[in-house]
Write a protein that holds these residues in place. Structure first.
Motif, PDB file in Angstrom:
ATOM      1  N   THR A 113      22.050 -58.462  20.787  1.00 62.22           N
ATOM      2  CA  THR A 113      21.268 -59.444  20.050  1.00 62.22           C
ATOM      3  C   THR A 113      21.252 -59.081  18.570  1.00 62.22           C
ATOM      4  O   THR A 113      21.494 -57.933  18.189  1.00 62.22           O
ATOM      5  N   GLU A 114      20.950 -60.082  17.751  1.00 66.50           N
ATOM      6  CA  GLU A 114      20.835 -59.849  16.315  1.00 66.50           C
ATOM      7  C   GLU A 114      19.773 -60.774  15.739  1.00 66.50           C
ATOM      8  O   GLU A 114      19.860 -61.994  15.866  1.00 66.50           O
ATOM      9  N   ALA A 115      18.772 -60.166  15.122  1.00 67.53           N
ATOM     10  CA  ALA A 115      17.678 -60.933  14.539  1.00 67.53           C
ATOM     11  C   ALA A 115      17.998 -61.304  13.104  1.00 67.53           C
ATOM     12  O   ALA A 115      18.841 -60.683  12.450  1.00 67.53           O
ATOM     13  N   GLY A 116      17.297 -62.328  12.591  1.00 66.82           N
ATOM     14  CA  GLY A 116      17.399 -62.683  11.180  1.00 66.82           C
ATOM     15  C   GLY A 116      18.581 -63.562  10.853  1.00 66.82           C
ATOM     16  O   GLY A 116      19.476 -63.789  11.675  1.00 66.82           O
ATOM     17  N   ALA A 117      18.569 -64.062   9.621  1.00 67.76           N
ATOM     18  CA  ALA A 117      19.627 -64.976   9.181  1.00 67.76           C
ATOM     19  C   ALA A 117      20.855 -64.245   8.671  1.00 67.76           C
ATOM     20  O   ALA A 117      21.960 -64.797   8.667  1.00 67.76           O
ATOM     21  N   ARG A 118      20.687 -63.000   8.237  1.00 65.96           N
ATOM     22  CA  ARG A 118      21.811 -62.238   7.696  1.00 65.96           C
ATOM     23  C   ARG A 118      22.546 -61.542   8.842  1.00 65.96           C
ATOM     24  O   ARG A 118      22.046 -60.591   9.428  1.00 65.96           O
ATOM     25  N   LYS A 119      23.731 -62.037   9.177  1.00 66.27           N
ATOM     26  CA  LYS A 119      24.458 -61.567  10.351  1.00 66.27           C
ATOM     27  C   LYS A 119      25.507 -60.527   9.971  1.00 66.27           C
ATOM     28  O   LYS A 119      26.275 -60.718   9.038  1.00 66.27           O
ATOM     29  N   GLY A 120      25.532 -59.429  10.722  1.00 62.67           N
ATOM     30  CA  GLY A 120      26.511 -58.382  10.456  1.00 62.67           C
ATOM     31  C   GLY A 120      27.032 -57.714  11.710  1.00 62.67           C
ATOM     32  O   GLY A 120      27.968 -56.916  11.654  1.00 62.67           O
ATOM     33  N   LEU A 121      26.422 -58.022  12.864  1.00 57.47           N
ATOM     34  CA  LEU A 121      26.851 -57.419  14.123  1.00 57.47           C
ATOM     35  C   LEU A 121      28.332 -57.720  14.353  1.00 57.47           C
ATOM     36  O   LEU A 121      28.784 -58.849  14.147  1.00 57.47           O
ATOM     37  N   ALA A 122      29.083 -56.703  14.766  1.00 60.53           N
ATOM     38  CA  ALA A 122      30.525 -56.857  14.945  1.00 60.53           C
ATOM     39  C   ALA A 122      30.965 -56.288  16.282  1.00 60.53           C
ATOM     40  O   ALA A 122      30.532 -55.203  16.684  1.00 60.53           O
ATOM     41  N   VAL A 123      31.830 -57.012  16.982  1.00 58.50           N
ATOM     42  CA  VAL A 123      32.354 -56.609  18.292  1.00 58.50           C
ATOM     43  C   VAL A 123      33.878 -56.628  18.227  1.00 58.50           C
ATOM     44  O   VAL A 123      34.479 -57.585  17.727  1.00 58.50           O
ATOM     45  N   TYR A 124      34.469 -55.555  18.738  1.00 64.46           N
ATOM     46  CA  TYR A 124      35.927 -55.422  18.731  1.00 64.46           C
ATOM     47  C   TYR A 124      36.395 -55.101  20.153  1.00 64.46           C
ATOM     48  O   TYR A 124      35.788 -54.259  20.833  1.00 64.46           O
ATOM     49  N   CYS A 125      37.472 -55.724  20.587  1.00 62.62           N
ATOM     50  CA  CYS A 125      38.154 -55.341  21.820  1.00 62.62           C
ATOM     51  C   CYS A 125      39.508 -54.787  21.412  1.00 62.62           C
ATOM     52  O   CYS A 125      40.373 -55.521  20.907  1.00 62.62           O
ATOM     53  N   VAL A 126      39.695 -53.473  21.612  1.00 65.92           N
ATOM     54  CA  VAL A 126      40.877 -52.789  21.081  1.00 65.92           C
ATOM     55  C   VAL A 126      41.435 -51.803  22.107  1.00 65.92           C
ATOM     56  O   VAL A 126      40.745 -51.399  23.044  1.00 65.92           O
ATOM     57  N   ARG A 127      42.653 -51.398  21.875  1.00 67.64           N
ATOM     58  CA  ARG A 127      43.292 -50.418  22.757  1.00 67.64           C
ATOM     59  C   ARG A 127      42.919 -48.989  22.380  1.00 67.64           C
ATOM     60  O   ARG A 127      43.043 -48.074  23.184  1.00 67.64           O
ATOM     61  N   SER A 128      42.474 -48.804  21.154  1.00 65.83           N
ATOM     62  CA  SER A 128      42.028 -47.491  20.691  1.00 65.83           C
ATOM     63  C   SER A 128      40.902 -47.690  19.688  1.00 65.83           C
ATOM     64  O   SER A 128      40.978 -48.608  18.856  1.00 65.83           O
ATOM     65  N   PRO A 129      39.844 -46.858  19.721  1.00 70.78           N
ATOM     66  CA  PRO A 129      38.783 -46.998  18.716  1.00 70.78           C
ATOM     67  C   PRO A 129      39.309 -46.912  17.296  1.00 70.78           C
ATOM     68  O   PRO A 129      38.765 -47.536  16.380  1.00 70.78           O
ATOM     69  N   GLY A 130      40.386 -46.154  17.091  1.00 68.96           N
ATOM     70  CA  GLY A 130      40.971 -46.026  15.772  1.00 68.96           C
ATOM     71  C   GLY A 130      41.553 -47.316  15.234  1.00 68.96           C
ATOM     72  O   GLY A 130      41.874 -47.409  14.037  1.00 68.96           O
ATOM     73  N   ASP A 131      41.712 -48.331  16.088  1.00 74.07           N
ATOM     74  CA  ASP A 131      42.180 -49.636  15.629  1.00 74.07           C
ATOM     75  C   ASP A 131      41.100 -50.410  14.885  1.00 74.07           C
ATOM     76  O   ASP A 131      41.393 -51.430  14.261  1.00 74.07           O
ATOM     77  N   VAL A 132      39.862 -49.944  14.981  1.00 77.02           N
ATOM     78  CA  VAL A 132      38.753 -50.563  14.244  1.00 77.02           C
ATOM     79  C   VAL A 132      38.713 -49.926  12.855  1.00 77.02           C
ATOM     80  O   VAL A 132      38.558 -48.711  12.736  1.00 77.02           O
ATOM     81  N   PRO A 133      38.855 -50.706  11.790  1.00 79.28           N
ATOM     82  CA  PRO A 133      38.912 -50.114  10.447  1.00 79.28           C
ATOM     83  C   PRO A 133      37.726 -49.212  10.123  1.00 79.28           C
ATOM     84  O   PRO A 133      37.903 -48.139   9.530  1.00 79.28           O
ATOM     85  N   GLY A 134      36.520 -49.620  10.513  1.00 85.82           N
ATOM     86  CA  GLY A 134      35.346 -48.807  10.221  1.00 85.82           C
ATOM     87  C   GLY A 134      35.356 -47.469  10.926  1.00 85.82           C
ATOM     88  O   GLY A 134      34.848 -46.480  10.394  1.00 85.82           O
ATOM     89  N   VAL A 135      35.928 -47.417  12.127  1.00 84.55           N
ATOM     90  CA  VAL A 135      36.032 -46.154  12.862  1.00 84.55           C
ATOM     91  C   VAL A 135      37.120 -45.282  12.241  1.00 84.55           C
ATOM     92  O   VAL A 135      36.964 -44.058  12.109  1.00 84.55           O
ATOM     93  N   ALA A 136      38.220 -45.904  11.841  1.00 86.09           N
ATOM     94  CA  ALA A 136      39.350 -45.147  11.299  1.00 86.09           C
ATOM     95  C   ALA A 136      38.981 -44.394  10.018  1.00 86.09           C
ATOM     96  O   ALA A 136      39.562 -43.349   9.734  1.00 86.09           O
ATOM     97  N   ARG A 137      38.014 -44.906   9.259  1.00 86.19           N
ATOM     98  CA  ARG A 137      37.683 -44.282   7.979  1.00 86.19           C
ATOM     99  C   ARG A 137      36.534 -43.274   8.068  1.00 86.19           C
ATOM    100  O   ARG A 137      36.135 -42.698   7.063  1.00 86.19           O
ATOM    101  N   LEU A 138      36.014 -43.028   9.270  1.00 80.33           N
ATOM    102  CA  LEU A 138      34.866 -42.137   9.415  1.00 80.33           C
ATOM    103  C   LEU A 138      35.214 -40.694   9.045  1.00 80.33           C
ATOM    104  O   LEU A 138      36.297 -40.206   9.350  1.00 80.33           O
ATOM    105  N   GLY A 139      34.262 -40.025   8.425  1.00 79.45           N
ATOM    106  CA  GLY A 139      34.397 -38.606   8.131  1.00 79.45           C
ATOM    107  C   GLY A 139      34.074 -37.760   9.353  1.00 79.45           C
ATOM    108  O   GLY A 139      33.868 -38.278  10.455  1.00 79.45           O
ATOM    109  N   PRO A 140      33.997 -36.433   9.195  1.00 80.85           N
ATOM    110  CA  PRO A 140      33.686 -35.532  10.316  1.00 80.85           C
ATOM    111  C   PRO A 140      32.269 -35.736  10.815  1.00 80.85           C
ATOM    112  O   PRO A 140      31.322 -35.829  10.029  1.00 80.85           O
TER     113      PRO A 140
END
Length: 288
Positions: A113-140
């Motif tokens: 669920t997501e409350a409020g008018a400002r929407k940012g929730l994101a869902v990805y169906c991928v073969r590897s988590p690294g295919d998600v740009p936000g995951v690929a750029r994560l630090g340690p």
């Protein structure tokens, strides 16, 4: 916004309740939350959930090598439910964004669920988590042993940005947001306006210890709680964040706030800034 401790707890809930179960249906309600199209969400149906993990602030549900990755953003949440309705949800103006139903007569699963008018929730169906740009750029990650004191010091060295922003930069330290950066800096007795590049070795060591202790304590407090109780637990554990105008639990001084366009930070002047209030240009304009 859900941060590392809350997302870690949600991953634990999914690991306990969904791993080993077959996915029956994945039903997107707000199509805008789906950020990928290949493979389709329907490819998850009939697969068995084999793991549930966290990557920074991302949730990762592994279904036989296919991954449903979720970023809850500012106002998203995961709500586990038993006995979900048989009728598919209908798109509308409500907060429901996606429903996942596990196979079986009990029809258990979860709603995103997501409350409020400002929407940012994101869902990805991928073969590897690294295919998600936000995951690929994560630090340690702060919890998996890869962010050692030496690595932490190296990440801060030469960075001419305020330490508050550096702590929130997911490519530097994943999982920390506005709330826990306030708490970490208060525990370290450090101004949020200090430049990372100006910190000495002892200050970096103190900050690392404050970060480690703050995050691990929050994870322990959240462990085993129902998803519906995690937000209240987060609020109750805060010493300065969200406590503007209330006494600092360490020294008794009044917790102050600096407001920005779409966020704010809280701090204790006595503990963090030598007793001096930080300039708040937004409030100054309002008082003119």
């Amino acid at each position: 916004m859900p941060e590392l401790p809350e997302v870690e707890a949600l991953a634990g809930i999914l690991a306990e309740r969904a791993v080993g179960r077959e996915i029956g249906r994945v039903l997107p309600v707000a199509v805008s939350v789906l950020k990928t199209h290949d493979p389709p969400l329907t490819a998850l149906e009939g697969r068995t959930v084999t793991a549930a993990r966290r990557h920074g602030k991302f949730l990762d549900l592994d279904a036989d090598g296919l991954h449903l990755v979720v970023h809850l953003a500012r106002a998203g949440w995961l709500r586990w439910k038993d006995g979900l309705p048989e009728a598919p949800p209908r798109p509308g103006k409500g907060p429901l964004a996606l429903r996942l139903v596990l196979a079986g007569p009990e029809r258990s699963g979860f709603d995103l669920t997501e409350a409020g008018a400002r929407k940012g929730l994101a869902v990805y169906c991928v073969r590897s988590p690294g295919d998600v740009p936000g995951v690929a750029r994560l630090g340690p990650d702060p919890l998996d042993g890869s962010l050692t004191p030496e690595v932490f010091a190296g990440l801060l060295r030469g960075v001419r940005h305020r330490i508050k922003g550096v702590l929130r930069d997911q490519s530097v330290i994943p999982g920390i947001g506005n709330a826990y950066s306030d708490e970490i800096l208060h525990a370290a007795r450090m101004s949020p306006y200090r430049l990372a590049s100006d910190l000495g070795e002892e200050e970096i060591s103190t900050l690392y210890e404050a970060m480690d202790t703050t995050l691990r304590s929050a994870v322990e407090r959240s462990r085993g709680l129902a998803a519906g109780d995690l937000k209240a637990e987060k609020r109750s554990g805060m010493r300065v964040h969200g406590r503007t105008g209330r006494p600092c639990p360490v020294c008794g001084d009044t917790v102050r706030e600096v407001s920005f366009k779409d966020s704010s930070l809280q701090y204790c002047p006595t503990c963090q800034t030598g007793g001096k209030p930080l300039a708040d240009r937004r409030m100054s304009r309002l008082l003119k």
